[in-house]
Every structure is written in structure tokens, then in C-alpha cells.
Design an enzyme around this catalytic site. Structure first.
Site, mmCIF file in Angstrom:
data_model
loop_
_atom_site.group_PDB
_atom_site.id
_atom_site.type_symbol
_atom_site.label_atom_id
_atom_site.label_comp_id
_atom_site.label_asym_id
_atom_site.label_seq_id
_atom_site.Cartn_x
_atom_site.Cartn_y
_atom_site.Cartn_z
ATOM 1 N N ALA A 236 20.300 -41.636 14.717
ATOM 2 C CA ALA A 236 21.467 -42.329 14.180
ATOM 3 C C ALA A 236 21.800 -43.674 14.817
ATOM 4 O O ALA A 236 22.370 -44.539 14.147
ATOM 5 C CB ALA A 236 22.676 -41.406 14.308
ATOM 6 N N ALA A 237 21.484 -43.843 16.088
ATOM 7 C CA ALA A 237 21.984 -45.032 16.782
ATOM 8 C C ALA A 237 21.229 -46.301 16.343
ATOM 9 O O ALA A 237 20.039 -46.223 16.077
ATOM 10 C CB ALA A 237 21.815 -44.832 18.291
ATOM 11 N N ASN A 240 24.568 -47.839 11.965
ATOM 12 C CA ASN A 240 24.906 -48.521 10.703
ATOM 13 C C ASN A 240 24.855 -47.582 9.510
ATOM 14 O O ASN A 240 25.701 -47.638 8.624
ATOM 15 C CB ASN A 240 23.931 -49.685 10.452
ATOM 16 C CG ASN A 240 24.370 -50.922 11.199
ATOM 17 O OD1 ASN A 240 25.559 -51.096 11.455
ATOM 18 N ND2 ASN A 240 23.415 -51.751 11.569
ATOM 19 N N ASP A 259 20.780 -38.781 18.542
ATOM 20 C CA ASP A 259 19.873 -39.825 19.026
ATOM 21 C C ASP A 259 19.504 -39.524 20.464
ATOM 22 O O ASP A 259 20.269 -38.899 21.193
ATOM 23 C CB ASP A 259 20.498 -41.222 18.921
ATOM 24 C CG ASP A 259 19.433 -42.298 18.815
ATOM 25 O OD1 ASP A 259 19.189 -42.787 17.697
ATOM 26 O OD2 ASP A 259 18.800 -42.622 19.842
ATOM 27 N N ARG A 264 22.059 -46.737 23.243
ATOM 28 C CA ARG A 264 22.291 -47.000 21.815
ATOM 29 C C ARG A 264 23.450 -46.136 21.304
ATOM 30 O O ARG A 264 24.221 -46.541 20.452
ATOM 31 C CB ARG A 264 21.006 -46.741 21.005
ATOM 32 C CG ARG A 264 19.971 -47.858 21.199
ATOM 33 C CD ARG A 264 18.601 -47.452 20.697
ATOM 34 N NE ARG A 264 18.523 -47.382 19.248
ATOM 35 C CZ ARG A 264 18.080 -48.364 18.463
ATOM 36 N NH1 ARG A 264 17.682 -49.503 18.996
ATOM 37 N NH2 ARG A 264 18.012 -48.209 17.160
ATOM 38 N N ASP A 286 17.418 -34.584 21.159
ATOM 39 C CA ASP A 286 16.179 -34.753 20.392
ATOM 40 C C ASP A 286 16.326 -33.958 19.086
ATOM 41 O O ASP A 286 16.544 -32.739 19.125
ATOM 42 C CB ASP A 286 15.026 -34.201 21.247
ATOM 43 C CG ASP A 286 13.680 -34.312 20.540
ATOM 44 O OD1 ASP A 286 13.654 -34.604 19.324
ATOM 45 O OD2 ASP A 286 12.653 -34.099 21.230
ATOM 46 N N CYS A 361 11.503 -49.211 8.778
ATOM 47 C CA CYS A 361 11.403 -50.659 8.570
ATOM 48 C C CYS A 361 9.970 -51.066 8.914
ATOM 49 O O CYS A 361 9.737 -52.039 9.601
ATOM 50 C CB CYS A 361 12.439 -51.412 9.395
ATOM 51 S SG CYS A 361 12.402 -51.032 11.139
HETATM 52 C C1 LIG Z 1 15.275 -46.948 13.528
HETATM 53 S S1 LIG Z 1 16.331 -46.454 14.775
HETATM 54 C C2 LIG Z 1 17.677 -45.775 13.890
HETATM 55 C C3 LIG Z 1 18.621 -46.791 13.334
HETATM 56 C C4 LIG Z 1 19.876 -46.156 12.758
HETATM 57 N N1 LIG Z 1 19.552 -45.178 11.743
HETATM 58 C C5 LIG Z 1 20.824 -47.186 12.146
HETATM 59 O O1 LIG Z 1 20.808 -47.388 10.943
HETATM 60 O O2 LIG Z 1 21.565 -47.804 12.893
HETATM 61 C C6 LIG Z 1 15.551 -45.040 15.368
HETATM 62 C C7 LIG Z 1 16.350 -44.278 16.405
HETATM 63 O O3 LIG Z 1 15.699 -43.013 16.593
HETATM 64 C C8 LIG Z 1 15.970 -42.586 17.905
HETATM 65 N N2 LIG Z 1 15.033 -41.468 18.182
HETATM 66 C C9 LIG Z 1 13.716 -41.520 18.466
HETATM 67 N N3 LIG Z 1 13.212 -40.287 18.604
HETATM 68 C C10 LIG Z 1 14.225 -39.419 18.383
HETATM 69 C C11 LIG Z 1 14.324 -37.999 18.362
HETATM 70 N N4 LIG Z 1 13.262 -37.232 18.634
HETATM 71 N N5 LIG Z 1 15.531 -37.449 18.105
HETATM 72 C C12 LIG Z 1 16.608 -38.230 17.846
HETATM 73 N N6 LIG Z 1 16.557 -39.584 17.851
HETATM 74 C C13 LIG Z 1 15.393 -40.175 18.115
HETATM 75 C C14 LIG Z 1 15.786 -43.838 18.711
HETATM 76 O O4 LIG Z 1 16.444 -43.745 19.952
HETATM 77 C C15 LIG Z 1 16.410 -44.894 17.779
HETATM 78 O O5 LIG Z 1 17.741 -45.120 18.139
#
Ligand SMILES: C[S@@+](CC[C@H](N)C(=O)[O-])C[C@H]1O[C@@H](n2cnc3c(N)ncnc32)[C@H](O)[C@@H]1O
Length: 466
Positions: A236-237, A240, A259, A264, A286, A361
């Protein structure tokens, strides 16, 4: 060695770099091919053009017609045919490729028109010269704090000229100076000319508007959970998409936001507070460790999965890769794709989940169509929903339902590069083909249950999603 050996050897090296079995230089040297220089040049050039080649091969249906031809061999052959010195040797693949020459050339010409370039080299950096400053400025109105009409009035009072609702993406590209429009796809988005900066604006600083690229506002818009739903935002972080989900839910129901990244999450906390989001529960956890059968999540019907990805679609990160960077990038891609597959599989395992939106993205097929295809193959109870029929850029034609997915790019949709797929649980007794024909190719589109029961006004607002 004959030239035919050159292509097979080059394809083998591409394959091995993808499997992380070595760098390009080492693999070329170890191949014992007599003309190392020629082989090295071919492998490097094919890698440089890799994304372009993939697009041409996919849109020309070459692999469907030549079943024995595999992607890497196709890439080196098509590279030499279209961009190199012409195919060498005689017979074999040369004869096969000559049969498709006209179509491949036509696809190349079409790609150049789409990307508005005239030279082959300009395709290498399809977004060369493009920067965030050249994309329109998208402003998402936050209905938890204000209304679209009030925001439009505010900007008019600031000297902006409102031109109404855009009817096409092209119109968005013609904005200049202080003009603005309502977006043609996402009604909560206002679109301003490139370089408009609202970071210091009162509406932004008070959470009335969110500055978010149009492509990144598609996942929540397409997932469209009904009021009162329980939703998971798996990655989520900085939040947005969480705030967009909360806006759609009007702060009803529940958003479980996960997240891994503490920093973040801290930023997210500030942003959500500013945006007036109250229906969320954040966890530094996680997502893969979240137990789908935990009673807490038994009512989760919608999941937004926007996992970490290569970020290759983000305009500012679209640098030309050197050959060595490109091969290490291929290695990283494999690892990311494996992670993304796990995450999507996990999302689909929640017992009550009805809809899962998957987005990245990234421009890479491995992180996009391949992940979705794998999930569908492993989960026969889900199907793809064809979203936004008027959206021209669809998923790469790599499996039969791929056109249900959306792709986005600066050149075609005036956004960052992006990919979105919406997976929906099938009704009992619905088989795969039936679901596909209903969801993807038919004007008589199957609507998710909530949309069928929605009010006419609601229906009108959401009608262009599927
Ligand atoms: C593309 S960003 C997300 C952006 C967010 N959805 C937004 O719109 O603001 C991907 C996020 O996934 C998190 N992430 C990576 N592996 C994860 C996991 N196993 N569980 C939860 N979050 C994870 C990362 O820390 C990162 O903040």
C-alpha cells in the site's frame, strides 16, 4: 560456422542471460563461436532493441504462425531483418522470416507512427526526451474533502479556463497554458497542461486534491469496491491507491493496508491523515504472511495488488541501458516476476475474494502478462474482465485473454508506462471460454454483481469501466 549458427548461438546467449547463467561478454566468449565480434554485436543490439522487437513480434503474430520459432531466436532474426544488415545465410529461418517480412515491416512502421518517430534509433528511447514535465498534470479530486465542482470553481477563480470533459486522449495532449479538462476515462481526474505545478497549492497541501498520474489511478478506479466492502491493499505505501479506494468507499467498510517498508508507511500515515481517510487499518507486514483464513479477512471481497516492480514504465527512470546493465536487469526481472507471481497467487487464495486488480509500473511482459497468465492457469476459478473498452493500448498478445488487460505509455496514453489487469471470480458453472467471450469480446459485457444492482446514476458514472 554458418550464419544460421550465429542466430541460434545468439538466441542461446539471450536465453542464458535471462536464466542468470552469466553476463553477455562471458557467455559470448564461452560460446566458442568463431566470429566473437559479430556475435557480441548481434546479442548487444538485440538486447538494446529487445522491447521494440517484442512488441513487433507480438503484434505481427509471428510466433503463433511459426510454432517452432521461440521468442529469443525470433528477436535476433527480426533484429537483423529490420534493423541490422539483413538476414545472412540461406534457407532455414531466413526463408521463413522472408515470408513475414512485409508484415513485420508494416508493424515497425505502425509502431513508429504510434510513437511519433521517424528513425529506428528513436524507438530505442521511445520516451527519449520525454520527461514527467511533458506529460499532462493529472489532479485527482478527493471527495472525502471536497467535490469536483468546487475544485473546478476554485481553479477558475485562480485564472484557469475549464474546457469541459475531454472526449479523447488526444485532447489531453493539446492543453496549453492555464487550460484544464475533466479526464475522458476517470471522472474524478482533472487534467492540466504539462509543467503545471500544484505542490504548493492550498488544495494539495490540505488533501483536497491528490497529484497522481492517470495510469496509477486506474487500479482503484477499476476495482471499484462497493460501499461497505472489506478491501485489502496488499502493497500500500505510500498510499495513493489506498486513499483512492477510501474515496470510492466513502470511508465505509474497511481497507486492510499492508507494506513491508516502515519509512514508506510513515509517509502513508501522514498522507492518509491529510486526505481524511478513516476506514483503513495499516500493518507493517509481509502480505505473503497474511493468513487468508484468518477470520479478520473472511469478508475481504476486493484486493488491490500493486507490488514492487522494475519501475521501467516510470518516465524519469527510462534511461537507455548499457548492455551489461540490460543483462543484470534481465536477472532482476526474473526475481521480481517470481515474487509478483507469488503475490498474485496469494491474493487469489482469500476465500471470499471476488475481484483482484493487479498493476505494475513496468513495461516488461515478464512482470505483466506472464504473471497474470500464470495466475489464471493456476486458478481456474478466476477469469479476466475486459476493462475500459475505449482504452486503445491493451495487454501484449501473449495469451488468448491478454487483450482484457490494459497497458499505458507516454506515447499512446499520455501517462507513465503502466499495466493493469482485473481478475474476477467466476460464477459457479461458468467455464473459461464462456467467461472470456462474455468479458472480453462481447458488447453484451457481463457486469459484476454490484454494478448490475447499482442505481442508474451510479451506473452512468461507472459505466465505462468495463
Ligand atoms: C509499487 S509500491 C506500492 C505503491 C502504492 N500502491 C501506492 O499507490 O502508493 C510497492 C510497495 O510494495 C511494498 N512491498 C514489497 N514487498 C511486499 C510484501 N511482501 N508485502 C507487503 N508489501 C510489500 C514495498 O515496500 C512498496 O512500498
Amino acid at each position: 560456422m554458418m550464419a544460421a549458427g550465429l542466430y541460434q548461438t545468439a538466441a542461446g546467449i539471450l536465453e542464458r542471460t535471462q536464466r542468470q547463467q552469466g553476463g553477455v561478454k562471458t557467455l559470448v566468449y564461452n560460446s566458442k563461436y568463431p566470429n566473437i565480434k559479430q556475435l557480441y554485436a548481434l546479442v548487444c543490439e538485440t538486447l538494446r532493441y529487445s522491447d521494440v522487437l517484442q512488441e513487433i513480434i507480438s503484434s505481427s503474430n509471428l510466433l503463433k504462425e511459426e510454432k517452432k520459432l521461440k521468442m529469443n531466436l525470433a528477436k535476433v532474426l527480426v533484429y537483423d531483418l529490420l534493423f541490422g544488415k539483413g538476414l545472412k545465410g540461406s534457407g532455414g529461418w531466413k526463408a521463413t522470416l522472408q515470408k513475414h517480412r512485409a508484415r513485420l515491416q508494416a508493424e515497425l512502421a505502425r509502431l513508429k507512427i504510434r510513437r511519433k518517430v521517424s528513425r529506428n534509433e528513436d524507438l530505442l528511447a521511445p520516451l527519449a526526451g520525454a520527461s514527467e514535465a511533458l506529460l499532462p498534470r493529472y489532479v485527482r479530486v478527493n471527495p472525502l474533502k471536497t467535490s469536483t465542482d468546487d475544485v473546478i470553481d476554485y481553479f477558475k477563480r485562480q485564472g484557469y479556463t475549464y474546457l469541459g470533459q475531454a472526449s479523447s486522449v488526444q485532447e489531453l495532449g493539446h492543453l496549453s497554458g492555464k487550460q484544464f479538462l475533466t479526464d475522458c476515462h476517470v471522472p474524478e481526474l482533472l487534467v492540466f497542461s504539462p509543467r503545471t505545478d500544484f505542490h504548493q497549492d492550498f488544495l494539495y497541501r490540505s488533501g483536497h486534491i491528490i497529484l497522481q498520474d492517470k495510469a496509477s489511478s486506474l487500479p482503484a478506479f477499476l476495482l471499484d469496491p462497493p460501499l461497505g466492502s472489506h478491501v485489502i491493499d496488499a502493497c500500500a505505501a505510500p498510499g495513493n491507491k489506498t486513499s483512492h479506494l477510501a474515496a470510492i468507499l466513502k470511508n465505509t467498510g474497511k481497507i486492510f493496508a499492508f507494506d513491508l517498508d516502515t519509512k514508506r508507511l510513515a509517509t502513508m500515515s501522514t498522507l492518509l491523515l491529510r486526505a481524511g481517510v478513516t476506514c483503513h487499518e495499516m500493518a507493517n507486514q509481509d502480505f505473503l504472511q497474511v493468513e487468508p483464513r484468518d477470520p479478520k479477512y473472511m469478508s475481504v471481497t476486493h484486493i488491490l495488488l500493486d507490488p514492487s516492480c522494475s519501475g521501467s514504465g516510470i518516465v524519469d527512470r527510462l534511461n537507455q541501458l548499457t548492455d551489461d546493465e540490460k543483462s543484470s536487469c534481465e536477472e532482476r526481472l526474473l526475481a521480481l516476476a517470481a515474487f509478483q507471481r507469488k503475490m498474485l497467487g496469494h491474493a487469489l487464495s482469500f476465500p471470499a475474494v471476488q475481484c483482484v486488480v493487479y498493476s505494475t509500473c513496468s513495461l516488461h511482459q515478464q512482470e505483466n502478462e506472464d504473471v497474470v497468465q500464470d495466475a489464471l492457469e493456476r486458478n481456474g476459478t478466476f477469469r479476466l474482465v475486459s476493462v475500459l473498452p475505449s482504452w486503445t493500448q491493451r495487454g501484449l498478445d501473449t495469451f488468448s485473454d491478454a487483450a482484457c488487460c490494459l497497458r499505458a505509455s507516454p506515447a499512446e496514453t499520455l501517462t507513465n508506462g503502466f499495466f493493469v489487469a482485473l481478475l474476477q471470480r467466476k460464477r459457479e458453472g461458468e467455464d473459461c471460454r464462456e467467461a472470456f467471450s462474455m468479458s472480453c469480446n462481447s458488447a453484451d459485457v457481463e457486469l459484476p454483481l454490484k454494478r448490475v444492482s447499482a442505481s442508474t446514476k451510479h451506473q452512468k458514472r461507472k459505466g465505462n469501466r468495463v
